[in-house]
Structure formats: C-alpha cells, structure tokens
Design an enzyme around this catalytic site. Structure first.
Site, PDB file in Angstrom:
ATOM      1  N   ASN A 177       0.854  -1.184   0.000  1.00  0.00           N
ATOM      2  CA  ASN A 177       0.000   0.000   0.000  1.00  0.00           C
ATOM      3  C   ASN A 177       0.897   1.243   0.000  1.00  0.00           C
ATOM      4  OD1 ASN A 177      -1.431   2.274   1.052  1.00  0.00           O
ATOM      5  ND2 ASN A 177      -3.046   0.921   1.814  1.00  0.00           N
ATOM      6  N   LYS A 223       0.467   3.817   2.925  1.00  0.00           N
ATOM      7  CA  LYS A 223       1.076   3.410   4.200  1.00  0.00           C
ATOM      8  C   LYS A 223       2.593   3.515   4.112  1.00  0.00           C
ATOM      9  CE  LYS A 223      -1.858  -0.384   5.636  1.00  0.00           C
ATOM     10  NZ  LYS A 223      -1.699  -1.781   6.050  1.00  0.00           N
ATOM     11  N   ASP A 231      -0.762  -3.840   9.976  1.00  0.00           N
ATOM     12  CA  ASP A 231      -2.147  -4.084   9.605  1.00  0.00           C
ATOM     13  C   ASP A 231      -2.961  -3.080  10.396  1.00  0.00           C
ATOM     14  OD1 ASP A 231      -3.812  -5.890   7.910  1.00  0.00           O
ATOM     15  OD2 ASP A 231      -4.956  -5.954   9.758  1.00  0.00           O
ATOM     16  N   SER A 232      -3.807  -2.372   9.691  1.00  0.00           N
ATOM     17  CA  SER A 232      -4.486  -1.274  10.363  1.00  0.00           C
ATOM     18  C   SER A 232      -5.910  -1.128   9.884  1.00  0.00           C
ATOM     19  CB  SER A 232      -3.715   0.026  10.124  1.00  0.00           C
ATOM     20  OG  SER A 232      -3.393   0.131   8.752  1.00  0.00           O
ATOM     21  N   PHE A 263      -5.233   9.474   3.090  1.00  0.00           N
ATOM     22  CA  PHE A 263      -5.806   8.385   2.302  1.00  0.00           C
ATOM     23  C   PHE A 263      -6.909   7.701   3.115  1.00  0.00           C
ATOM     24  CE2 PHE A 263      -4.118   4.525   4.391  1.00  0.00           C
ATOM     25  CZ  PHE A 263      -3.177   5.079   5.229  1.00  0.00           C
ATOM     26  N   GLY A 264      -7.550   6.729   2.500  1.00  0.00           N
ATOM     27  CA  GLY A 264      -8.517   5.893   3.214  1.00  0.00           C
ATOM     28  C   GLY A 264      -9.613   6.698   3.901  1.00  0.00           C
ATOM     29  N   TYR A 265      -9.784   6.438   5.183  1.00  0.00           N
ATOM     30  CA  TYR A 265     -10.850   7.089   5.957  1.00  0.00           C
ATOM     31  C   TYR A 265     -10.434   8.456   6.501  1.00  0.00           C
ATOM     32  CZ  TYR A 265     -12.952   2.432   5.808  1.00  0.00           C
ATOM     33  OH  TYR A 265     -13.494   1.245   5.383  1.00  0.00           O
ATOM     34  N   HIS A 288      -2.314   6.714  14.859  1.00  0.00           N
ATOM     35  CA  HIS A 288      -2.135   5.341  15.336  1.00  0.00           C
ATOM     36  C   HIS A 288      -0.816   4.761  14.820  1.00  0.00           C
ATOM     37  CE1 HIS A 288      -4.105   5.820  11.553  1.00  0.00           C
ATOM     38  NE2 HIS A 288      -4.074   4.546  11.242  1.00  0.00           N
ATOM     39  N   ARG A 289      -0.495   5.078  13.553  1.00  0.00           N
ATOM     40  CA  ARG A 289       0.738   4.539  12.949  1.00  0.00           C
ATOM     41  C   ARG A 289       1.962   5.117  13.644  1.00  0.00           C
ATOM     42  NH1 ARG A 289      -1.284   4.908   8.452  1.00  0.00           N
ATOM     43  NH2 ARG A 289      -2.087   2.792   8.480  1.00  0.00           N
TER      44      ARG A 289
END
Ligand code: IMP
Length: 198
Positions: A10, A13, A70-71, A153-155, A181-182
C-alpha cells in the site's frame, strides 16, 4: 547492514511509514525491491494476526528483517466495524471513497457521541520468519458528518482525532503523523528495531 524492509504494497502506508522513520540510521527498503514476492492473504480475525502473517511471509521471502502494519478503523456504534475489513468495507476492489460513503450512510443521523471511533495500527517485526516484536498504536476520535479534506488516504477525510476540529483529510501529513495510530505504533517499535540491528 542496518536494513529494514517495510512489508506493505500500500503506497499510502509506505509513504507514511518512511516519513515516520526518517532521521534514523535505518536503511528503509520496500517490498517493490523484491520482485516475485507473494502477497500475504489477510484472512486473520484480528489486526495482530494479519500483521504477523504479513511480516512472517515477507521476511521468509526476502530473508530480511520486515516490519508489517495491519491497520483499520473501528466504529463503536458498528460493533467495531469495519475493523480488519477496512480496506474492502464496501466490497472487493472498492475505492477509498466507496468505503467512506458506506460508512457515512450507516451513521446517518447519528449524533455526536455515537460516532465515536478509533484507528488501530498493529505492527509486527519478523526476521527471516521469526517473531521479534508486535506492537499496537491507537488514535481515538469520531466520524465527521461528511467527508472533508483531500490529504491523506482511506478514511482520513471522515475521521476527526479527539480534541481536534479538523479531519485527518484536512491536516497536512506532518500534523497527522504527530497523533496518528501509525506514529504511536512506530514510536514503540522503533527502539526495538534500533536495538535489534545494533
Ligand atoms: P490493510 O492493508 O488491511 O492494513 O488495510 C488498511 C485499511 O484501513 C486501508 O485500506 C484504509 O482503508 C484503512 N486505514 C488504515 N490506516 C489508515 C489511515 O491512517 N488513514 C485512513 N485510513 C486508514
């Protein structure tokens, strides 16, 4: 050689993880440098199971130290969904936008408190198939009433971190990387990596 392979395909990420590891003496490489690497099937029921599977698979293939993430997003009112299905919440091959649309639809008309959510990142560190560490970072917040901002990206456009007004989508990457979180997971695993490679 102080080398670490980031076990993800990804690109979003990868970009964030590289930025978060900048400044350390670790030589960061990506899976793209290892052609033919098999894709780990993410069929675990937890972030940890999937992160471990990815790190194990990729470290066995590359013969190197691998960090895999993994998130996903967990929404309390949806019993923790989309959770491990975050990437494919709206179906196979769906876009980030499809996922956000589905989430906003499911939460339609729900007031503030019942929009509480958290991002989770689980990071597994494996060396040639052997577990070295597994850590977790969480970022609490809530789901916005509508999609806002084009960063990340994403949410990111629908997630407002606790205590702030902007969505991650409205924040520049360096601001997101201070609370995400990352970042929290990487902060825990970075000294372990440095120690392991020393
Ligand atoms: P994974 O490859 O199974 O870990 O998929 C993670 C999915 O969770 C991504 O495709 C995104 O939809 C979502 N996700 C994870 N981290 C973030 C983030 O920092 N911002 C926005 N969405 C995220």
């Amino acid at each position: 050689m102080n080398e670490l392979i980031l076990g993800t395909n990804n690109q979003d990420k990868l970009r964030e993880m590289k930025a978060l590891l900048r400044g350390s003496k670790i030589r960061v490489r990506s899976l793209a440098e290892f052609p033919g690497c098999p894709e780990a099937v993410e069929d675990g029921r937890t972030f940890e199971a999937n992160a471990r599977k990815k790190a194990r698979t990729y470290s066995l293939f590359t013969g190197k130290l691998v960090l895999a993430d993994d998130s996903g997003l967990m929404v309390y009112a949806l019993n923790g969904k989309p959770g491990v299905y975050s990437a494919r919440f709206a179906g196979a091959n769906c876009s980030y936008q499809d996922n956000n649309r589905k989430l906003l639809r499911l939460l339609k008309k729900r007031p503030g408190l019942s929009r509480r959510a958290k991002f989770v990142s689980c990071m597994a560190l494996y060396d040639r198939g052997k577990a070295v560490a597994c850590v977790k970072g969480e970022c609490h917040g809530s789901i916005a009433q509508m999609s806002r901002g084009a960063h990340g990206f994403g949410y990111d456009p629908v997630f407002i971190p606790a205590g702030l007004k902007k969505t991650f989508g409205e924040m520049i990457s360096s601001a997101k990387n201070k609370v995400s979180h990352r970042w929290k997971a990487l902060k825990k695993v970075k000294p372990i990596i440095i120690n392991y490679l020393a």
